[in-house]
Structure formats: C-alpha cells, structure tokens
Design a protein around this motif. Sequence first.
Motif, short mmCIF file in Angstrom:
data_model
loop_
_atom_site.label_atom_id
_atom_site.label_comp_id
_atom_site.label_asym_id
_atom_site.label_seq_id
_atom_site.Cartn_x
_atom_site.Cartn_y
_atom_site.Cartn_z
N GLY A 10 -11.79 -57.08 2.28
CA GLY A 10 -11.04 -57.58 1.70
C GLY A 10 -11.41 -59.58 1.34
O GLY A 10 -9.85 -59.89 1.38
N ASN A 11 -12.10 -60.16 2.28
CA ASN A 11 -11.15 -61.47 2.43
C ASN A 11 -11.99 -62.72 1.01
O ASN A 11 -11.65 -63.26 0.90
N ARG A 12 -12.80 -61.80 0.29
CA ARG A 12 -12.87 -62.45 -1.02
C ARG A 12 -13.80 -61.47 -2.73
O ARG A 12 -13.54 -59.91 -2.46
N GLY A 13 -13.53 -62.41 -3.46
CA GLY A 13 -14.14 -61.90 -4.17
C GLY A 13 -13.19 -60.52 -4.80
O GLY A 13 -12.18 -60.30 -4.86
N ALA A 79 -13.15 -48.76 -0.68
CA ALA A 79 -13.83 -48.94 -0.05
C ALA A 79 -14.74 -49.41 -1.20
O ALA A 79 -15.18 -49.48 -1.65
N ASN A 80 -15.11 -50.90 -0.61
CA ASN A 80 -15.20 -52.21 -1.51
C ASN A 80 -16.32 -53.08 -1.23
O ASN A 80 -17.37 -53.42 -1.90
N ALA A 81 -16.44 -52.97 0.15
CA ALA A 81 -17.60 -53.59 0.58
C ALA A 81 -18.39 -53.24 0.51
O ALA A 81 -19.24 -52.16 0.49
N ASN A 144 -32.72 -50.25 -6.17
CA ASN A 144 -31.75 -50.04 -5.02
C ASN A 144 -30.00 -49.50 -4.85
O ASN A 144 -29.55 -49.17 -4.39
N TYR A 145 -29.36 -50.91 -5.38
CA TYR A 145 -28.12 -50.43 -5.20
C TYR A 145 -27.89 -49.54 -6.74
O TYR A 145 -26.35 -49.09 -6.64
N ALA A 146 -28.77 -49.48 -7.06
CA ALA A 146 -27.94 -48.36 -8.20
C ALA A 146 -27.82 -47.20 -7.49
O ALA A 146 -26.81 -46.06 -8.00
N ASP A 179 -16.78 -61.82 -11.90
CA ASP A 179 -16.40 -63.38 -12.20
C ASP A 179 -16.28 -63.55 -10.33
O ASP A 179 -14.99 -63.85 -9.65
N THR A 180 -17.83 -63.41 -9.58
CA THR A 180 -17.13 -63.80 -7.75
C THR A 180 -18.93 -63.88 -7.11
O THR A 180 -19.17 -64.05 -8.09
N ASP A 181 -18.84 -64.58 -5.75
CA ASP A 181 -19.92 -64.78 -5.59
C ASP A 181 -21.62 -63.67 -5.74
O ASP A 181 -22.37 -64.56 -6.16
#
Length: 237
Positions: A10-13, A79-81, A144-146, A179-181
């Motif tokens: 929760g510290n960014r994006g 759960a976003n990380a 991997n991500y998918a 639009d994030t890091d």
Amino acid sequence: MSRSVLVTGGNRGIGLAIARAFADAGDKVAITYRSGEPPKDLTAAGVLAVKCDITDTEMVEQAYKEIEEKHGAVEVLVANAGITKDQLLMRMSEEDFTSVLDTNLTGTFRVVKRANRGMLRARKGRVVLISSVVGLYGGPGQANYAASKAGLVGFARSLARELGSRNLTFNVVAPGFVDTDMTQVLTDEQRANIVSQVPLGRYAKPEEIAATVKFLASDDASYITGAVIPVDGGLGM
Ligand code: NAD
C-alpha cells in the motif's frame, strides 16, 4: 462505521490509491510494504505502515500481530502486493517463475489465511484480490505473471464456495493497464500499442481501480462473492 482495513503493497501505485480511498472514508487503514518509505502524508493521516515481505510467513504473522494490537482484527483485506519478472519462456529461469508465484500467489495465500482467523471469529469478512487482465487472457513474456494472476481467480472462487456460509466474501479485481511504477518499464512504443487496443483509449488511473475495490468491500456489494471484475477500459471484451 470505521473498519480495520489492510492493504498489502500500500505504499505506492494501486495499493496507495486503495489505502487513501479507505482512509478518506474514515476506516482504520494499515498498509504493508516491502521496501522504500510510505508517503509521509499517509502516515500523518493515521495510516499504520508495517514493513512486511509477504514471501516470509513469520513477517506476515508479526505484521498481523501489530495491526491487531493497534486496529483490531482485519475486517477488510485487499491483497494487492505483486511483482512482475517478464521474460520469454526460453529465457525464463526457474527462479523468475517461482519468485513471481511465491509473491503473487503464495504471498496472497499467506495474508488471506492469516486474515481469515479473525474473520471467521467475527463471522464477517471482505477479501479483495488484485489480479490482472493478464491473468485472464495471458500476455507474451508473462507466463509466470499470468499463471500467478490466473491462480488468484481459482483461489478466490474456491474460498468463496468454502466460506460463503460464514459470511465471508472473496472477489477479484482484474485491472487492465494502470499508470504506476510497474508499467513505467514499458517503452513509449509499447504504451502506444496498448492504448490503441483499449476502447477507452487510455491507461487507468490507480484511483479507478481503488473505486471498484471500495465498492466490493462495501455493504452495497453484500451479495457479490466469487466475482472477477475487469477494470480495463474494455480491453478484454
Ligand atoms: P507497484 O510495483 O507500484 O507496487 C507493488 C507493491 O507491491 C509495492 O507496494 C511493493 O512494495 C509490493 N510488494 C511487491 N513484492 C512484495 C513482497 N514480496 N512483499 C510485500 N510487498 C510486496 O505496482 P502496481 O502497479 O501498483 O501494482 C499493484 C498490484 O496491481 C499488483 O499486484 C499488480 O500485479 C497489479 N496490477 C497492476 C497493473 C498495472 O498496470 N500497473 C495491472 C494489473 C494488475
């Protein structure tokens, strides 16, 4: 009513926008983050920031202890990380694969399992998992991500069935390109190519993902569980 809300990453994006949305509504918000420092205005506004790597079960336990002491048991978990380690299959190392799974999928398992303890006791709980359109449709260089993000769908739907009778809901939000890091690594050409495929013709703002998450955690969504909601500007239709 002020609820105890936890947003991982929760510290960014996107996570930061979600944390701000709940904090603005008067909830008791805790965030976890892996590295860097959380924005000062967030902590000044009373948001509890706990350093916690979700690949480490003991750190997750310690984080929950601190949150429970200060805010009470978590009633809403977002759960976003998550991470990406994009690579074409033939160049993808086993570590590229397992580390993404360990963060995005097993990391989510760790935080959800721990939150469930309090939710089961309270006989009420809201869990929202942040997947991705890539988990629904795939993406070249993102096997991997998918796999990790598709895994979240099966995970949430299983828990929706398993724990619905206990008044716990599990829903998935699948953002398109935001639009994030995370998306800063794309070249201008890649960005233009993506935008050309989005019916709304632009990236999402993190706040647009946060609005859907907030809805799923609200009483207005009391009869929604096991749902997967794309917030993708029409990209996947
Ligand atoms: P980001 O890189 O800006 O933020 C990711 C967050 O996750 C950070 O706060 C980071 O500290 C945290 N994190 C990463 N690994 C961690 C670990 N091991 N332990 C604890 N925290 C960890 O990314 P973002 O764009 O804000 O993405 C947030 C979520 O949304 C991710 O799950 C991502 O997969 C998903 N998503 C993003 C997009 C996009 O276009 N940006 C699209 C679809 C889905």
